[in-house]
Write an enzyme that holds these catalytic residues in place. Structure first.
Site, PDB file in Angstrom:
ATOM      1  N   ALA A   1       9.742  -0.944 -13.318  1.00 20.36           N
ATOM      2  CA  ALA A   1      10.055  -2.135 -14.089  1.00 20.36           C
ATOM      3  C   ALA A   1      10.943  -1.720 -15.290  1.00 20.36           C
ATOM      4  CB  ALA A   1       8.562  -2.402 -14.667  1.00 20.36           C
TER       5      ALA A   1
ATOM      6  N   CYS B   1       5.152   6.225  -5.636  1.00 24.10           N
ATOM      7  CA  CYS B   1       4.162   6.037  -4.130  1.00 24.10           C
ATOM      8  C   CYS B   1       4.660   7.419  -3.053  1.00 24.10           C
ATOM      9  CB  CYS B   1       4.724   4.715  -3.502  1.00 24.10           C
ATOM     10  SG  CYS B   1       4.376   3.404  -4.461  1.00 24.10           S
TER      11      CYS B   1
ATOM     12  N   TRP C   1      -0.935 -13.353  22.565  1.00 19.79           N
ATOM     13  CA  TRP C   1      -1.439 -13.684  21.266  1.00 19.79           C
ATOM     14  C   TRP C   1      -1.484 -12.580  20.476  1.00 19.79           C
ATOM     15  CZ3 TRP C   1      -2.873 -18.446  19.608  1.00 19.79           C
ATOM     16  CH2 TRP C   1      -2.809 -19.686  20.679  1.00 19.79           C
TER      17      TRP C   1
END
Length: 465
Positions: A21, A54, A447
């Site tokens: 950050a 991470c 699907w």
């Protein structure tokens, strides 16, 4: 005293924290304003900048061969871009009224005050260390920074024994358990919860439990560490629960992290229920027009529950940094919130979740239906098709999607992104059934498993109307 003095319009941006950050914010602000307009000073107490926390379990486990591959930008690279990054320098005090911070050189102890016009707090999180006898003994490790990872590897290199205990079975605990197995250790995981991965509902966590035991990991669920036992040399020798002792040559703490906000609290800045800084949508600290905060030290809005949460992830930290840097550099950007998406793996078992678990929905006061379906990653007849379990929660009356959990083999984990987009868009499960997803036998059944779950959830919603 502000840097903006007579005859000069240059401002100073001070950044506390040199990882995702903080340095994203510094870099973005620098893109928008040159050194003649904005001076940028950043403080980092560790040895490394802009690294991937991470990636530490994969480095410890040997999948990533060397530490430096986890470093996105070195201090020298940041400095070459006009950012005065001061390593091994810890900010010890924020003087909000005076617009300055006090920093201490970790190695020499020398202290200096630095004034700011704009401040970014990106102090991250710290591993939770249980308040237990022996928890600080040599051989007991948290893994939050590259310094932590290096210290653990140094211990593994020095230790003759091959027994490891991991305390906690969240993402870090599970990933570190696998890393230690890969290093040839006998691994026992002590977990307070009913099943590992408390970010999943227990019925889905059970599959993770089975996969961990399949790797040779000993799982102790519903167990709590009462003390860490040390030998004559003062080093860890075992971990004790109320029932038994488990020999340990090394202990890794994977209990989770707390926001590192002691500096902010000392400065009287607003903290939320989880101990993280509270910001507005522009990532400004609430009530302070020239202070921003981002990364693991803040709380974020959960778009599904409408509540503040602490979700320490590198993806959020980098986005926070971009928003902060844009605003601090004179532009405009916002961070609207998160839906709580995360993926991990144990060996080849992929684990993914987004949105709310059953207990999150109950805590938020939501009534919901819950369905689980078994499907496959590819068309059933195509080679390599493997089973996948999808659990889906939908709001009872409206059919709004509330959460999805997926456990399966190759191709399972990133399917959670379909649900993350649907959650962000506020879609109903009925609307999801008509999503036009990519299909070919090597990639999916006709699907898709997420859509099979949506169909089943839509029927359940209809029955409860």
């Amino acid at each position: 005293m502000s840097m903006s003095s007579a005859g000069s319009t240059r401002e100073r941006l001070v950044v506390i924290g040199g990882d995702a950050a903080g340095m994203s914010a510094a870099s973005q602000a620098r893109r928008l304003k040159g050194p003649d307009e904005l001076e940028i000073v950043a403080f980092e107490r560790g040895h490394f900048s802009s690294f991937s926390a991470c990636g530490i379990p994969y480095w410890v486990g040997g999948d990533v061969p060397e530490r430096d591959r986890l470093i996105a930008r070195s201090p020298e690279e940041h400095r070459s871009r006009g950012i005065d990054l001061r390593m091994r320098t810890e900010v010890t005090e924020i003087d909000v009224d005076g617009g300055r911070v006090r920093a201490r050189d970790v190695d020499s102890g020398a202290q200096t005050w630095t004034s700011y016009d704009k401040l970014v707090i990106a102090t991250g999180a710290r591993p939770i260390r249980p308040d237990l006898p022996g928890a600080d003994a040599p051989g007991v490790h948290g893994v939050q920074t590259l310094d932590d990872g290096q210290a653990l590897l140094d211990t593994l290199a020095r230790t003759r024994g091959r027994r490891a205990v991991v305390v906690g079975a969240g993402y870090i605990g599970v990933e570190m358990a696998e890393a230690l197995i890969n290093r040839g250790y006998e691994v026992t995981v002590v977990n307070r919860g009913r099943e590992p991965m408390s970010t999943l509902d227990p019925d889905m966590g059970r599959m993770v439990h089975e996969a961990m035991e399949g790797l040779g990991i000993t799982m102790l669920n519903d167990a709590e560490v009462t003390k860490v036992l040390t030998g004559d040399d003062g080093r860890v020798r075992a971990v004790a629960t109320e029932e038994a002792e488990y020999p340990a040559d090394v202990v890794v703490l994977g209990i989770g992290v707390r926001p590192e906000t002691s500096l902010a609290a000392g400065a009287g800045l607003p903290l939320g229920a989880h101990g993280g800084l509270l910001t507005d949508l522009a990532m400004r600290v609430r009530g302070h027009g020239n202070i921003w905060a981002g990364g693991d030290c803040v709380e974020v809005l959960d778009l599904v529950s409408g509540q503040e949460r602490h979700i320490p992830l590198g993806t959020h930290a980098n986005k926070h940094g971009q928003v902060i840097g844009t605003n601090a550099g004179g532009g405009y950007a916002t961070f609207p919130g998160v839906v709580g998406t995360a993926v991990s793996k144990v060996c080849d078992l992929e684990i993914a979740r987004t949105g709310l678990r059953e207990k999150d929905a109950l805590r938020a006061g939501l009534r919901f239906v819950s369905v689980t379906v078994e499907s496959t990653s590819r068309a059933g007849y195509y080679p390599g098709a493997s089973p996948m379990t999808v659990k889906m929660l939908a709001e009872r009356r409206t059919g709004r999607l509330l959460g999805v959990q997926i456990v399966g083999r190759e191709g399972a984990g990133k399917r959670v992104d379909i649900a993350a987009v649907a959650l962000t868009a506020g879609m109903t499960v009925e609307r999801m059934t008509s999503l036009d997803l990519g299909y070919a036998p090597p990639f999916s059944p006709v699907w898709d498993p997420v859509l099979v779950a949506a169909r089943k959830a839509a029927k359940a919603v209809e029955q409860h109307r």
